[in-house]
Design a protein around this motif. Structure first.
Motif, short mmCIF file in Angstrom:
data_model
loop_
_atom_site.label_atom_id
_atom_site.label_comp_id
_atom_site.label_asym_id
_atom_site.label_seq_id
_atom_site.Cartn_x
_atom_site.Cartn_y
_atom_site.Cartn_z
N LEU A 83 -9.82 21.02 -4.67
CA LEU A 83 -9.88 22.44 -4.99
C LEU A 83 -9.88 22.56 -6.51
O LEU A 83 -8.91 22.22 -7.18
N GLY A 84 -11.02 23.00 -7.05
CA GLY A 84 -11.18 23.11 -8.50
C GLY A 84 -10.85 24.51 -8.98
O GLY A 84 -11.29 25.49 -8.40
N THR B 261 -12.74 31.66 -8.73
CA THR B 261 -11.59 31.06 -9.40
C THR B 261 -11.15 29.72 -8.81
O THR B 261 -10.76 28.83 -9.55
N VAL B 262 -11.14 29.58 -7.50
CA VAL B 262 -10.74 28.33 -6.87
C VAL B 262 -11.86 27.92 -5.93
O VAL B 262 -12.10 28.56 -4.91
N GLU B 263 -12.53 26.84 -6.29
CA GLU B 263 -13.73 26.44 -5.57
C GLU B 263 -13.50 25.12 -4.84
O GLU B 263 -12.87 24.20 -5.37
N THR C 238 -12.04 27.10 3.07
CA THR C 238 -13.20 27.97 3.03
C THR C 238 -12.85 29.21 2.20
O THR C 238 -11.67 29.54 2.02
N THR C 239 -13.86 29.88 1.70
CA THR C 239 -13.66 31.06 0.88
C THR C 239 -12.75 32.06 1.60
O THR C 239 -12.92 32.34 2.77
N TYR D 220 -2.52 30.92 -4.05
CA TYR D 220 -3.89 30.92 -4.55
C TYR D 220 -4.84 31.25 -3.40
O TYR D 220 -4.50 31.07 -2.24
N THR D 221 -6.02 31.71 -3.75
CA THR D 221 -7.04 32.03 -2.77
C THR D 221 -8.31 31.26 -3.13
O THR D 221 -8.75 31.29 -4.28
#
Length: 132
Positions: A55-56, A43-45, A20-21, A37-38
């Motif tokens: 995770l894109g 940036t990471v969706e 989740t975000t 990464y977050t």
């Protein structure tokens, strides 16, 4: 921030991640697990497919990455997430980063250099006690 080793132990004990975000993670492969990464809509969706979660990576920050399966990632839960996962087992957090939690019906103390690792150690003991 929780250590990668403790995060891996939590995963191996059965803690499951639903990205989740705001979630932090590393790519769970030797040599690339130093970069944190977050999950972010910028940036990471997170992309959910019938085959699993991917995770894109968007934009130029992580230009060499296109996407990675969530299963190839290791979640680094935050302090608030760890406390929430402990639920009613959580008793207290005191200065010096000692978390007290009720594990198998008895209070136990978990000391660590920071609050997240103390919560993580308590959660790991809690998960393991539930499996016994």
């Amino acid at each position: 921030m929780i250590t990668v080793a403790l995060a891996a132990a939590l995963r191996d004990a059965g803690l499951r991640w639903h990205p989740t975000t705001g979630d932090r993670f590393v790519i769970d492969k030797p040599g690339v697990d130093d970069d944190v990464y977050t999950v972010s809509e910028m940036t990471v969706e997170r992309h959910d497919y019938p085959s699993g979660t991917v995770l894109g990576f968007n934009g130029t920050t992580e230009w060499a990455l296109d996407s990675v399966d969530a299963a190839e990632s290791l979640w680094l839960p935050r302090e608030d997430q760890l406390r929430s996962l402990l639920g009613g087992a959580f008793v207290s957090l005191v200065a010096g980063f000692t978390v007290t939690a009720t594990i198998a019906g008895a209070p136990q103390a978990f000391d660590a250099p920071d609050a997240e690792d103390a919560y993580g150690a308590a959660l790991l003991a809690y998960i393991r006690s539930a499996l016994d």
